[in-house]
Scaffold this motif. Structure first.
Motif, PDB file in Angstrom:
ATOM      1  N   ASN A   7       0.823  -1.018  -0.172  1.00  0.00           N
ATOM      2  CA  ASN A   7       0.283  -0.056   0.047  1.00  0.00           C
ATOM      3  C   ASN A   7       0.677   1.394   0.288  1.00  0.00           C
ATOM      4  OD1 ASN A   7      -2.399  -1.117   0.117  1.00  0.00           O
ATOM      5  ND2 ASN A   7      -2.308  -1.976   2.433  1.00  0.00           N
ATOM      6  N   GLN A   8       2.064   0.897   0.278  1.00  0.00           N
ATOM      7  CA  GLN A   8       3.201   2.193   0.109  1.00  0.00           C
ATOM      8  C   GLN A   8       3.091   2.332  -1.160  1.00  0.00           C
ATOM      9  OE1 GLN A   8       6.409   1.652   2.680  1.00  0.00           O
ATOM     10  NE2 GLN A   8       7.739   3.092   1.588  1.00  0.00           N
ATOM     11  N   MET A   9       3.255   4.148  -1.367  1.00  0.00           N
ATOM     12  CA  MET A   9       3.280   4.875  -2.985  1.00  0.00           C
ATOM     13  C   MET A   9       5.089   4.325  -2.881  1.00  0.00           C
ATOM     14  SD  MET A   9       1.386   4.927  -5.095  1.00  0.00           S
ATOM     15  CE  MET A   9       2.341   5.915  -6.078  1.00  0.00           C
ATOM     16  N   PRO A  10       5.608   4.032  -4.319  1.00  0.00           N
ATOM     17  CA  PRO A  10       7.335   3.695  -4.548  1.00  0.00           C
ATOM     18  C   PRO A  10       7.611   5.284  -4.753  1.00  0.00           C
ATOM     19  CG  PRO A  10       6.189   2.780  -6.415  1.00  0.00           C
ATOM     20  CD  PRO A  10       5.136   3.068  -4.507  1.00  0.00           C
ATOM     21  N   GLY A  11       9.069   6.007  -4.580  1.00  0.00           N
ATOM     22  CA  GLY A  11       8.582   7.367  -3.878  1.00  0.00           C
ATOM     23  C   GLY A  11       8.055   8.384  -4.447  1.00  0.00           C
ATOM     24  N   ALA A  12       7.998   8.850  -3.296  1.00  0.00           N
ATOM     25  CA  ALA A  12       6.350   9.219  -3.097  1.00  0.00           C
ATOM     26  C   ALA A  12       7.448  10.211  -1.017  1.00  0.00           C
ATOM     27  CB  ALA A  12       4.864   9.316  -2.298  1.00  0.00           C
ATOM     28  N   ALA A  13       8.477  10.028  -0.503  1.00  0.00           N
ATOM     29  CA  ALA A  13       9.223  10.590  -0.033  1.00  0.00           C
ATOM     30  C   ALA A  13       9.422  12.397  -0.101  1.00  0.00           C
ATOM     31  CB  ALA A  13      10.204  10.146   0.873  1.00  0.00           C
ATOM     32  N   ALA A  14      10.290  12.988  -0.902  1.00  0.00           N
ATOM     33  CA  ALA A  14      10.411  14.359  -1.419  1.00  0.00           C
ATOM     34  C   ALA A  14       9.785  14.273  -1.997  1.00  0.00           C
ATOM     35  CB  ALA A  14      11.772  14.112  -1.769  1.00  0.00           C
ATOM     36  N   THR A  15       8.293  14.969  -1.432  1.00  0.00           N
ATOM     37  CA  THR A  15       7.047  15.728  -2.603  1.00  0.00           C
ATOM     38  C   THR A  15       8.076  17.258  -3.083  1.00  0.00           C
ATOM     39  OG1 THR A  15       5.923  17.024  -0.887  1.00  0.00           O
ATOM     40  CG2 THR A  15       5.577  14.854  -0.943  1.00  0.00           C
ATOM     41  N   GLN A  16       9.186  17.835  -3.070  1.00  0.00           N
ATOM     42  CA  GLN A  16       9.607  18.338  -3.173  1.00  0.00           C
ATOM     43  C   GLN A  16      10.651  18.513  -4.342  1.00  0.00           C
ATOM     44  OE1 GLN A  16       8.460  22.045  -3.096  1.00  0.00           O
ATOM     45  NE2 GLN A  16       6.776  21.059  -1.773  1.00  0.00           N
ATOM     46  N   ALA A  17      11.163  17.239  -4.315  1.00  0.00           N
ATOM     47  CA  ALA A  17      12.427  17.276  -5.753  1.00  0.00           C
ATOM     48  C   ALA A  17      11.533  16.654  -6.662  1.00  0.00           C
ATOM     49  CB  ALA A  17      12.929  16.027  -5.126  1.00  0.00           C
ATOM     50  N   GLN A  18      12.395  16.930  -7.192  1.00  0.00           N
ATOM     51  CA  GLN A  18      11.727  16.580  -9.296  1.00  0.00           C
ATOM     52  C   GLN A  18      11.879  15.644  -8.971  1.00  0.00           C
ATOM     53  OE1 GLN A  18      13.260  17.290 -12.884  1.00  0.00           O
ATOM     54  NE2 GLN A  18      13.422  18.912 -12.515  1.00  0.00           N
ATOM     55  N   ARG A  19      10.750  14.277  -9.668  1.00  0.00           N
ATOM     56  CA  ARG A  19      11.140  12.759  -9.556  1.00  0.00           C
ATOM     57  C   ARG A  19      11.149  12.378 -11.578  1.00  0.00           C
ATOM     58  NH1 ARG A  19       6.118   8.768  -7.058  1.00  0.00           N
ATOM     59  NH2 ARG A  19       7.407   6.972  -8.080  1.00  0.00           N
ATOM     60  N   ARG A  20      12.052  11.663 -12.140  1.00  0.00           N
ATOM     61  CA  ARG A  20      12.314  11.423 -12.321  1.00  0.00           C
ATOM     62  C   ARG A  20      11.449  10.266 -13.515  1.00  0.00           C
ATOM     63  NH1 ARG A  20      17.614  11.665 -16.838  1.00  0.00           N
ATOM     64  NH2 ARG A  20      17.597   9.007 -15.628  1.00  0.00           N
ATOM     65  N   PHE A  21      10.873  10.374 -14.314  1.00  0.00           N
ATOM     66  CA  PHE A  21      10.839   8.665 -14.601  1.00  0.00           C
ATOM     67  C   PHE A  21      11.555   8.809 -16.356  1.00  0.00           C
ATOM     68  CE2 PHE A  21       6.948   9.795 -12.265  1.00  0.00           C
ATOM     69  CZ  PHE A  21       6.043   8.783 -12.396  1.00  0.00           C
ATOM     70  N   VAL A  22      11.639   7.813 -16.666  1.00  0.00           N
ATOM     71  CA  VAL A  22      12.247   6.795 -17.600  1.00  0.00           C
ATOM     72  C   VAL A  22      11.438   5.854 -17.846  1.00  0.00           C
ATOM     73  CG1 VAL A  22      14.318   5.645 -18.755  1.00  0.00           C
ATOM     74  CG2 VAL A  22      14.659   6.744 -16.331  1.00  0.00           C
ATOM     75  N   PHE A  23      11.051   6.756 -19.433  1.00  0.00           N
ATOM     76  CA  PHE A  23       9.862   5.667 -20.241  1.00  0.00           C
ATOM     77  C   PHE A  23      10.529   4.703 -21.428  1.00  0.00           C
ATOM     78  CE2 PHE A  23       7.100   8.798 -18.614  1.00  0.00           C
ATOM     79  CZ  PHE A  23       6.122   8.439 -17.900  1.00  0.00           C
ATOM     80  N   VAL A  24      10.749   3.295 -20.463  1.00  0.00           N
ATOM     81  CA  VAL A  24      11.000   2.433 -22.322  1.00  0.00           C
ATOM     82  C   VAL A  24      10.210   1.863 -23.137  1.00  0.00           C
ATOM     83  CG1 VAL A  24      13.030   0.359 -21.816  1.00  0.00           C
ATOM     84  CG2 VAL A  24      12.646   1.763 -20.201  1.00  0.00           C
ATOM     85  N   LEU A  25      10.785   2.540 -24.265  1.00  0.00           N
ATOM     86  CA  LEU A  25       9.658   2.439 -25.293  1.00  0.00           C
ATOM     87  C   LEU A  25       9.853   1.322 -25.952  1.00  0.00           C
ATOM     88  CD1 LEU A  25       8.727   6.388 -26.502  1.00  0.00           C
ATOM     89  CD2 LEU A  25       8.241   4.875 -24.850  1.00  0.00           C
ATOM     90  N   LEU A  26       8.679  -0.083 -26.404  1.00  0.00           N
ATOM     91  CA  LEU A  26       9.304  -0.868 -26.681  1.00  0.00           C
ATOM     92  C   LEU A  26       8.891  -1.217 -28.063  1.00  0.00           C
ATOM     93  CD1 LEU A  26       8.464  -3.812 -24.177  1.00  0.00           C
ATOM     94  CD2 LEU A  26      10.357  -2.857 -24.425  1.00  0.00           C
ATOM     95  N   ASP A  27       8.978  -1.588 -28.887  1.00  0.00           N
ATOM     96  CA  ASP A  27       8.688  -1.840 -30.552  1.00  0.00           C
ATOM     97  C   ASP A  27       7.741  -1.695 -30.279  1.00  0.00           C
ATOM     98  OD1 ASP A  27       8.825  -1.831 -33.454  1.00  0.00           O
ATOM     99  OD2 ASP A  27       8.888  -3.625 -33.151  1.00  0.00           O
ATOM    100  N   GLN A  28       6.424  -1.546 -30.519  1.00  0.00           N
ATOM    101  CA  GLN A  28       5.524  -1.349 -31.522  1.00  0.00           C
ATOM    102  C   GLN A  28       4.689  -1.308 -29.819  1.00  0.00           C
ATOM    103  OE1 GLN A  28       3.732  -2.416 -34.596  1.00  0.00           O
ATOM    104  NE2 GLN A  28       5.128  -1.928 -34.846  1.00  0.00           N
ATOM    105  N   PHE A  29       4.822  -0.481 -29.343  1.00  0.00           N
ATOM    106  CA  PHE A  29       4.348   0.084 -27.909  1.00  0.00           C
ATOM    107  C   PHE A  29       2.996   0.283 -28.181  1.00  0.00           C
ATOM    108  CE2 PHE A  29       6.444   3.855 -29.163  1.00  0.00           C
ATOM    109  CZ  PHE A  29       5.984   4.932 -28.576  1.00  0.00           C
ATOM    110  N   THR A  30       1.988   0.767 -26.967  1.00  0.00           N
ATOM    111  CA  THR A  30       0.684   1.140 -27.893  1.00  0.00           C
ATOM    112  C   THR A  30       0.431   2.858 -27.151  1.00  0.00           C
ATOM    113  OG1 THR A  30      -0.171  -0.812 -27.062  1.00  0.00           O
ATOM    114  CG2 THR A  30      -2.307   1.348 -26.419  1.00  0.00           C
ATOM    115  N   MET A  31       0.537   3.766 -28.454  1.00  0.00           N
ATOM    116  CA  MET A  31       0.467   4.842 -27.727  1.00  0.00           C
ATOM    117  C   MET A  31      -0.256   6.101 -27.139  1.00  0.00           C
ATOM    118  SD  MET A  31       0.210   8.271 -30.438  1.00  0.00           S
ATOM    119  CE  MET A  31       1.565   8.414 -31.095  1.00  0.00           C
TER     120      MET A  31
END
Length: 341
Positions: A7-31
């Motif tokens: 039930n604990q959300m990952p990465g929710a500790a530092a609300t003021q810090a910028q959070r970065r997402f790395v989107f890994v796009l597989l071949d034929q991914f759904t837009m």
């Protein structure tokens, strides 16, 4: 690797810090699934008045990725080491088994060992499961891929939820389910009010939770609201490998076999036996298209005692044989225009 509470959300500790997402796009991914994940982040930045979220696009080779509608995306990076505080979201789509390469699997395992939070959008839960990163965890995947997933990954606790968060692993069912996951993350990072403002900007009136099912209810799907008919169809869907006779189905819902026949004829214009057969053949087609299971094993998994009977029924319904159906997977899609983003 340590595991946080489901039930604990990952990465929710530092609300003021910028959070970065790395989107890994597989071949034929759904837009659609990808867009529904990245747009809430952009809008959240606008609502908050600062760059609370950033993102990069990654993929094997580091050059470009082409989604299932033919649009090409320019990538920011290859499968390189990311920061431990990043969140990796793998974006899947068509033919995810082929897109889940050994290079991708090894990279996911390496980043997981470093403690990076990661998730799979649409069909990409397959990629995480293939890397062994969902063993013993709850997860979800697009309903069309559920049958094949269950056959291959028995150690994963697959659900039919819109999205699932289990510790530092996340998965969605695809389509607009990415919005619900991202709104959950935004609410955990910055509060419900911010998430609601983002939803308003998206004209997203009904925010779903991880308790919501990804598929429409049976009455909605078949266009008929008859409780006993829905009950029978639910029993059928739950007993594909070991089909139940019409007389047993009728007894289960408290009616005669003749009454059951009339019910199906009236509302679905087919017999219970025919409807049941179509459900079994639909599952068989999914397994043929999405797994490497032998035709014999597919037949057994869908309640057919012999391959010859299975092949005969399959040909009658789909106008092709199971063997030819599997061979058709290699068909090359029509070329579509490419755009860079």
């Amino acid at each position: 690797m340590s595991k946080t509470s489901p039930n604990q959300m990952p990465g929710a500790a530092a609300t003021q810090a910028q959070r970065r997402f790395v989107f890994v796009l597989l071949d034929q991914f759904t837009m659609l699934s990808f867009a529904c994940a990245i747009e809430p982040l952009r809008i959240a930045n606008r609502v908050l008045g600062r760059r609370a979220y950033s993102w990069v696009l990654a993929g094997e080779g580091g050059q470009e990725a082409v989604c299932s509608n033919g649009v090409a995306f320019r990538l920011d990076m290859g499968l390189e080491e990311v920061r431990r505080e990043d969140t990796i979201l793998v974006c899947g789509g068509i033919d995810v088994q082929k897109a889940t390469t050994r290079t991708l699997v090894n990279w996911l395992r390496r980043e997981a060992r470093r403690g990076v939070t990661m998730g799979g959008l649409c069909t990409a839960a397959y990629s995480l499961a293939r890397a062994g990163l969902l063993d013993g965890r709850r997860a979800t995947i697009h309903w069309e891929n559920q049958d094949s997933f269950l056959e291959e990954f028995e150690q994963v606790k697959l659900t039919k939820s819109v999205f699932v968060i289990d510790g530092n692993r996340m998965s969605t069912a695809g389509g607009t389910a990415s919005i619900d996951l991202m709104l959950k993350i935004i609410a955990s990072d910055h509060g419900e009010d911010v998430a609601n403002l983002v939803a308003d900007q998206l004209i997203y009136a009904s925010i779903r939770t991880d308790q919501d099912s990804q598929r429409l209810s049976i009455p909605t799907r078949i266009g008929v609201r008859h409780p006993k008919l829905s009950m029978v169809i639910q029993i059928m869907e739950n007993n594909i490998e070991d089909p139940i006779s019409p007389s047993e189905l009728a007894e289960e819902v408290g009616m005669s076999t003749r009454q059951l026949e009339r019910l199906f004829r009236r509302y679905l214009n087919r017999s219970p036996k025919r409807y049941y057969m179509e459900l079994r053949l639909q599952k068989a087609r999914n397994l043929l298209m999405q797994t490497d299971m032998s035709v014999i094993n597919v037949a057994l998994a869908c309640g057919f005692a012999s391959p010859s009977h299975f092949s005969k029924c399959y040909r009658a319904h789909y106008k092709t044989t199971p063997y030819r159906e599997r061979g058709s997977q290699g068909a090359t899609p029509l070329a579509k225009p490419r755009l860079s983003f």
